[in-house]
Write a protein that holds these residues in place. Structure first.
Motif, PDB file in Angstrom:
ATOM      1  N   ALA A 136      -4.120  14.098  11.022  1.00  0.00           N
ATOM      2  CA  ALA A 136      -3.727  13.752   9.734  1.00  0.00           C
ATOM      3  C   ALA A 136      -2.382  13.329   9.455  1.00  0.00           C
ATOM      4  CB  ALA A 136      -3.562  15.265   9.176  1.00  0.00           C
ATOM      5  N   LYS A 146      -3.185   9.614   9.878  1.00  0.00           N
ATOM      6  CA  LYS A 146      -3.875   8.987   8.771  1.00  0.00           C
ATOM      7  C   LYS A 146      -3.163   9.381   7.269  1.00  0.00           C
ATOM      8  CE  LYS A 146      -8.060   8.211   9.203  1.00  0.00           C
ATOM      9  NZ  LYS A 146      -8.584   6.838   9.461  1.00  0.00           N
ATOM     10  N   ASN A 147      -2.158  10.027   7.646  1.00  0.00           N
ATOM     11  CA  ASN A 147      -1.236  10.287   6.175  1.00  0.00           C
ATOM     12  C   ASN A 147      -1.746  11.127   5.290  1.00  0.00           C
ATOM     13  OD1 ASN A 147       1.304  10.036   5.172  1.00  0.00           O
ATOM     14  ND2 ASN A 147       0.815   8.364   4.004  1.00  0.00           N
ATOM     15  N   PHE A 148      -2.476  12.150   5.612  1.00  0.00           N
ATOM     16  CA  PHE A 148      -3.071  13.147   4.872  1.00  0.00           C
ATOM     17  C   PHE A 148      -2.503  14.522   5.023  1.00  0.00           C
ATOM     18  CE2 PHE A 148      -6.582  13.299   7.876  1.00  0.00           C
ATOM     19  CZ  PHE A 148      -6.947  14.468   7.883  1.00  0.00           C
ATOM     20  N   ASP A 149      -2.648  15.500   4.115  1.00  0.00           N
ATOM     21  CA  ASP A 149      -2.367  16.585   4.285  1.00  0.00           C
ATOM     22  C   ASP A 149      -3.148  17.495   5.439  1.00  0.00           C
ATOM     23  OD1 ASP A 149      -1.359  19.327   4.148  1.00  0.00           O
ATOM     24  OD2 ASP A 149      -1.754  19.593   1.964  1.00  0.00           O
TER      25      ASP A 149
END
Lengths: 168, 168
Positions: free
Chosen positions: A27, A30-33
Motif C-alpha cells: 500500500a 502504491k500510495n494507497f491507504d
C-alpha cells in the motif's frame, strides 16, 4: 497430534502477521491507504478480509478452548485497521503460547458442543479433524487469497513459512 | 495421525468433486460453457483453476507415496475440461483407497526428498505437518475460492462436507 497442529496453527498465524506487513508495504509503495483492504472480498456474499482474519484467529483460539478446557480472552471483532488486525493476530498467538502439550491430554474424547449444531455434539477427535483444521486453513487461505487478488506480493513460501530440513 | 488425515484428504477430494458438479450446474443455468472456468484465476501470476485442482490431487497422491512408499499412477496434467477434472479427482481418490493404516507405519521417520529442496531432506513427520497438509488445504481452498469468485454457489457446508455428530 493435537499439540503438533497447535504449534502449526501458531506458526501459520505468525505467517499471517507477515502477510499483513507485506500488504502495508504494498500500500505504501502504491500510495494507497492499507486499511481499504479490510473490506476486500472475493465474492459479495463471502466474508471480507477483516472477518477472514478474525475467523482464522477464532478457530485457533476456540478449538484450543474446546479441546483443552482453557479460558481464552474475549475478542470483540471491532478491528477496522491493519494495525488492529496485527494486534488481534498477536494476542491470539500470545494466548496459544500459554497452552502446553499436557493440556490436550483428554482432547480426543471431550464432548464438543456448538450453538449452531442443533443440540448435537462431536467427539474431540472428529471435531478437530473434520471441523477445526479445515476451517483454520479455509480462513487463513482466504485471507491470503484476498491479498494476492489485490496485488500484494505474497507467495507460497510466505504461506508455508520456514520448513524443518536437514542435510542428507 | 497420518491415516486420519489420509481419510480427511479423500473426503475433501470428494467434496471438490461435488464443487465441480455445482460449477457445471451453474454454467448450465447461466448458459455458459463450464470449461471456461478451467482458466479462471484470482491473480495473473497465480495458478489457474485447473492447476489448483491438479495440485490438490498431487499433494494428496505424492504425500501418500512419500510417506508410505506405495506406487501411484502417473497423471500427465493434460486436463482441459471439467469432465476431465472429475476423472482426475476420482482416479486420485481411487488410488488413495488402496492405502491402509498399516502402510503409514514408518511415516514419521521416513526421509523425504524433493527436487526443489536443494539436496536437503525432511523427516516424514515434519514434511507432513509443515508441507503436505498446508499445501493440500492451500490448493483445495484456492479451487473453492476461484469457483466462489465466479459466482458458483458453494458454501462452507460444501467445503467441510458431512460432520460426525451424535446426540447428547
Amino acid at each position: 497430534m493435537y499439540y503438533v497442529f497447535h504449534k502449526q496453527m501458531m506458526k501459520m498465524l505468525g505467517q499471517l502477521d507477515k502477510w499483513l506487513e507485506t500488504a502495508e508495504a504494498h500500500a505504501k509503495a502504491k500510495n494507497f491507504d492499507p486499511n481499504v483492504l479490510i473490506d476486500a472480498r472475493l465474492a459479495p456474499d463471502q466474508f471480507a478480509f477483516v472477518r477472514q482474519v478474525q475467523s482464522a484467529c477464532d478457530v485457533a483460539k476456540l478449538s484450543t478452548v474446546r479441546l483443552t478446557g482453557k479460558e481464552a480472552p474475549v475478542q470483540p471483532d471491532t478491528e477496522r485497521t491493519i494495525e488492529e488486525l496485527h494486534a488481534r493476530v498477536r494476542s491470539t498467538i500470545k494466548f496459544l503460547e500459554t497452552v502446553s502439550e499436557s493440556d490436550y491430554a483428554n482432547a480426543a474424547t471431550r464432548l464438543i458442543t456448538h450453538p449452531r449444531w442443533e443440540g448435537k455434539g462431536a467427539h474431540g477427535a472428529d471435531y478437530f479433524i473434520e471441523h477445526a483444521i479445515p476451517n483454520f486453513f479455509f480462513h487463513t487461505t482466504h485471507a491470503y487469497a484476498i491479498l494476492r487478488h489485490n496485488g500484494v506480493d505474497v507467495g507460497k513460501k510466505d504461506y508455508l513459512g520456514p520448513q524443518t530440513r536437514h542435510n542428507i
